[in-house]
Scaffold this motif. Structure first.
Motif, mmCIF file in Angstrom:
data_model
loop_
_atom_site.group_PDB
_atom_site.id
_atom_site.type_symbol
_atom_site.label_atom_id
_atom_site.label_comp_id
_atom_site.label_asym_id
_atom_site.label_seq_id
_atom_site.Cartn_x
_atom_site.Cartn_y
_atom_site.Cartn_z
ATOM 1 N N ALA A 80 -7.824 6.713 10.777
ATOM 2 C CA ALA A 80 -8.725 6.346 9.685
ATOM 3 C C ALA A 80 -8.451 4.886 9.360
ATOM 4 C CB ALA A 80 -8.500 7.229 8.469
ATOM 5 N N VAL A 81 -9.415 4.231 8.735
ATOM 6 C CA VAL A 81 -9.279 2.813 8.400
ATOM 7 C C VAL A 81 -9.088 2.666 6.895
ATOM 8 C CG1 VAL A 81 -10.401 0.551 8.411
ATOM 9 C CG2 VAL A 81 -10.694 2.093 10.362
ATOM 10 N N ILE A 82 -8.122 1.844 6.508
ATOM 11 C CA ILE A 82 -7.903 1.528 5.099
ATOM 12 C C ILE A 82 -8.116 0.034 4.901
ATOM 13 C CG2 ILE A 82 -6.235 1.406 3.224
ATOM 14 C CD1 ILE A 82 -4.925 3.890 4.224
ATOM 15 N N PHE A 83 -9.097 -0.316 4.104
ATOM 16 C CA PHE A 83 -9.341 -1.719 3.760
ATOM 17 C C PHE A 83 -8.470 -2.067 2.557
ATOM 18 C CE2 PHE A 83 -13.177 -0.353 5.954
ATOM 19 C CZ PHE A 83 -13.360 -1.394 6.862
ATOM 20 N N THR A 84 -7.638 -3.080 2.703
ATOM 21 C CA THR A 84 -6.671 -3.443 1.670
ATOM 22 C C THR A 84 -7.129 -4.653 0.850
ATOM 23 O OG1 THR A 84 -5.465 -4.904 3.176
ATOM 24 C CG2 THR A 84 -4.779 -2.598 3.090
ATOM 25 N N LYS A 85 -6.420 -4.880 -0.248
ATOM 26 C CA LYS A 85 -6.566 -6.088 -1.074
ATOM 27 C C LYS A 85 -7.964 -6.288 -1.658
ATOM 28 C CE LYS A 85 -2.884 -8.450 1.483
ATOM 29 N NZ LYS A 85 -2.398 -9.699 2.106
ATOM 30 N N SER A 86 -8.615 -5.185 -2.058
ATOM 31 C CA SER A 86 -9.960 -5.305 -2.634
ATOM 32 C C SER A 86 -9.947 -6.113 -3.927
ATOM 33 C CB SER A 86 -10.557 -3.918 -2.881
ATOM 34 O OG SER A 86 -9.829 -3.229 -3.887
ATOM 35 N N GLU B 231 -19.796 6.028 18.659
ATOM 36 C CA GLU B 231 -20.945 6.838 18.251
ATOM 37 C C GLU B 231 -20.810 7.260 16.796
ATOM 38 O OE1 GLU B 231 -21.531 10.133 20.812
ATOM 39 O OE2 GLU B 231 -21.890 8.914 22.601
ATOM 40 N N GLU B 232 -19.584 7.583 16.389
ATOM 41 C CA GLU B 232 -19.315 7.962 15.001
ATOM 42 C C GLU B 232 -18.239 7.048 14.448
ATOM 43 O OE1 GLU B 232 -18.346 12.034 14.460
ATOM 44 O OE2 GLU B 232 -20.059 12.786 15.617
ATOM 45 N N THR B 233 -18.416 6.618 13.223
ATOM 46 C CA THR B 233 -17.413 5.757 12.599
ATOM 47 C C THR B 233 -16.304 6.617 11.992
ATOM 48 O OG1 THR B 233 -18.737 5.697 10.574
ATOM 49 C CG2 THR B 233 -18.987 3.860 12.125
ATOM 50 N N PRO B 234 -15.087 6.107 11.943
ATOM 51 C CA PRO B 234 -13.964 6.877 11.409
ATOM 52 C C PRO B 234 -14.026 6.956 9.890
ATOM 53 C CG PRO B 234 -13.278 4.643 11.876
ATOM 54 C CD PRO B 234 -14.685 4.760 12.387
ATOM 55 N N PRO B 235 -13.260 7.863 9.297
ATOM 56 C CA PRO B 235 -13.131 7.853 7.840
ATOM 57 C C PRO B 235 -12.565 6.504 7.407
ATOM 58 C CG PRO B 235 -12.162 9.838 8.784
ATOM 59 C CD PRO B 235 -12.459 8.927 9.922
ATOM 60 N N PHE B 236 -13.015 5.990 6.261
ATOM 61 C CA PHE B 236 -12.451 4.727 5.793
ATOM 62 C C PHE B 236 -12.347 4.726 4.275
ATOM 63 C CE2 PHE B 236 -17.023 3.969 5.956
ATOM 64 C CZ PHE B 236 -17.282 3.256 4.790
ATOM 65 N N PHE B 237 -11.398 3.923 3.786
ATOM 66 C CA PHE B 237 -11.094 3.865 2.363
ATOM 67 C C PHE B 237 -10.917 2.410 1.944
ATOM 68 C CE2 PHE B 237 -9.323 7.598 4.388
ATOM 69 C CZ PHE B 237 -9.791 8.646 3.601
ATOM 70 N N VAL B 238 -11.364 2.082 0.747
ATOM 71 C CA VAL B 238 -11.167 0.749 0.178
ATOM 72 C C VAL B 238 -10.072 0.865 -0.869
ATOM 73 C CG1 VAL B 238 -12.220 -1.139 -1.105
ATOM 74 C CG2 VAL B 238 -13.561 0.103 0.621
ATOM 75 N N LEU C 89 0.834 -1.203 0.000
ATOM 76 C CA LEU C 89 0.000 0.000 0.000
ATOM 77 C C LEU C 89 0.869 1.254 0.000
ATOM 78 C CD1 LEU C 89 -2.979 1.199 0.412
ATOM 79 C CD2 LEU C 89 -2.206 1.547 2.754
ATOM 80 N N ILE C 90 1.887 1.277 0.851
ATOM 81 C CA ILE C 90 2.780 2.433 0.916
ATOM 82 C C ILE C 90 3.455 2.664 -0.429
ATOM 83 C CG2 ILE C 90 4.949 3.268 1.915
ATOM 84 C CD1 ILE C 90 4.031 1.969 4.573
ATOM 85 N N ASN C 91 3.909 1.602 -1.056
ATOM 86 C CA ASN C 91 4.545 1.728 -2.371
ATOM 87 C C ASN C 91 3.556 2.233 -3.413
ATOM 88 O OD1 ASN C 91 6.885 0.751 -1.218
ATOM 89 N ND2 ASN C 91 6.591 -1.337 -1.942
ATOM 90 N N MET C 92 2.306 1.787 -3.321
ATOM 91 C CA MET C 92 1.280 2.243 -4.259
ATOM 92 C C MET C 92 0.988 3.730 -4.052
ATOM 93 S SD MET C 92 -2.256 3.045 -4.317
ATOM 94 C CE MET C 92 -3.249 2.026 -3.207
ATOM 95 N N THR D 64 -4.430 -2.423 -8.330
ATOM 96 C CA THR D 64 -5.161 -1.573 -9.278
ATOM 97 C C THR D 64 -5.084 -0.090 -8.953
ATOM 98 O OG1 THR D 64 -7.260 -1.652 -8.049
ATOM 99 C CG2 THR D 64 -6.799 -3.475 -9.568
ATOM 100 N N SER D 65 -4.497 0.236 -7.793
ATOM 101 C CA SER D 65 -4.400 1.622 -7.289
ATOM 102 C C SER D 65 -5.750 2.183 -6.864
ATOM 103 C CB SER D 65 -3.750 2.559 -8.330
ATOM 104 O OG SER D 65 -2.409 2.179 -8.568
ATOM 105 N N GLU D 66 -6.738 1.310 -6.673
ATOM 106 C CA GLU D 66 -8.018 1.774 -6.151
ATOM 107 C C GLU D 66 -7.797 2.476 -4.815
ATOM 108 O OE1 GLU D 66 -12.369 0.077 -4.574
ATOM 109 O OE2 GLU D 66 -10.793 -1.311 -5.207
ATOM 110 N N GLY D 67 -8.431 3.616 -4.637
ATOM 111 C CA GLY D 67 -8.373 4.350 -3.382
ATOM 112 C C GLY D 67 -7.156 5.240 -3.208
ATOM 113 N N GLN D 68 -6.201 5.151 -4.132
ATOM 114 C CA GLN D 68 -4.960 5.926 -3.988
ATOM 115 C C GLN D 68 -5.232 7.418 -3.845
ATOM 116 O OE1 GLN D 68 -2.510 6.606 -7.514
ATOM 117 N NE2 GLN D 68 -0.673 6.055 -6.350
ATOM 118 N N GLN D 69 -5.979 7.967 -4.795
ATOM 119 C CA GLN D 69 -6.198 9.413 -4.775
ATOM 120 C C GLN D 69 -7.038 9.848 -3.580
ATOM 121 O OE1 GLN D 69 -4.528 11.390 -7.186
ATOM 122 N NE2 GLN D 69 -4.960 12.792 -5.495
#
Length: 212
Positions: free
Chosen positions: A148-154, A178-185, A45-48, A190-195
């Motif tokens: 924040a949460v990052i979901f990997t390997k989609s 009470e509130e969910t954190p920001p999250f990214f898939v 992920l870091i390399n991507m 494929t570089s999904e979620g990079q930007q």
């Protein structure tokens, strides 16, 4: 606050590996750390994100990262920042003594590193919610650490399976939050979620500049 111009990383280079947070570089710029269970795909992920394939060393052996690794990043917002690769938590083929040392090192860094703006917690999207991830996030709440949460390997899932696992994880978080954190898939392949992740960092960078 909205980061209008897409964040672009111009360069990223390795600086130092530290056994304690006190050995880390001077806390003179925003810092973003990445952590997750062993073999969650953190190095990929870091390399991507940085568009540098060999920046973070990838290994098939869980628990390979054993130190706090700092990388210096320059981006188009002209705000220099640090990217930090932290040792994984959870299963690794190491002794209990070594595991305890890692856990204390990680906790000290997370709780005492004064310029840590956000901790990105990586979660493998291929699996249903794992107790070790949920417990770690609950600890962050007790310590009042922004994350924040990052979901990997989609790319390893069918889209429906990824969506189900993400929804299940968020639902599990809501049992204690009470509130969910920001999250990214994301997908390192494929570089999904990079930007989206980079723009989130860019937004936080602007926030740190406006405070100064």
């Amino acid at each position: 606050m909205v980061y209008c111009t897409p964040m672009k990383i111009k360069d990223a280079k390795y600086i130092i590996s530290s056994a304690e947070y006190t050995q880390a570089p001077k806390a003179d710029r925003p810092e973003y750390a990445f952590i997750g269970r062993s073999n969650v795909g953190k190095s990929s992920l870091i390399n991507m994100l940085t568009n540098k394939k060999g920046l973070a060393k990838i290994s098939s052996s869980p628990g390979k990262t054993q130190l706090i690794n700092h990388f210096e990043v320059s981006s188009n917002d002209k705000i220099p920042w640090y990217l930090v690769d932290l040792p994984g938590y959870g299963y690794a083929k190491v002794s209990q003594k070594s595991r305890n040392r890692w856990e204390q090192m990680i906790e000290n860094y997370i709780r005492k590193r004064e310029n840590l703006v956000c901790l990105f917690v990586l979660v493998d999207s291929r699996h249903e919610p794992q107790k070790v991830d949920l417990e770690f996030i609950n600890d962050l709440g007790k310590w009042e650490i922004p994350f924040a949460v990052i979901f990997t390997k989609s790319d390893k899932n069918k889209p429906g399976a990824t969506l189900r696992n993400v929804k299940a994880f968020i639902a599990a978080l809501k049992e204690n939050w009470e509130e969910t954190p920001p999250f990214f898939v994301t997908s390192a392949l494929t570089s999904e979620g990079q930007q989206l992740v980079l723009d989130y960092i860019g937004d936080l960078n602007l926030g740190t500049r406006n405070k100064n």
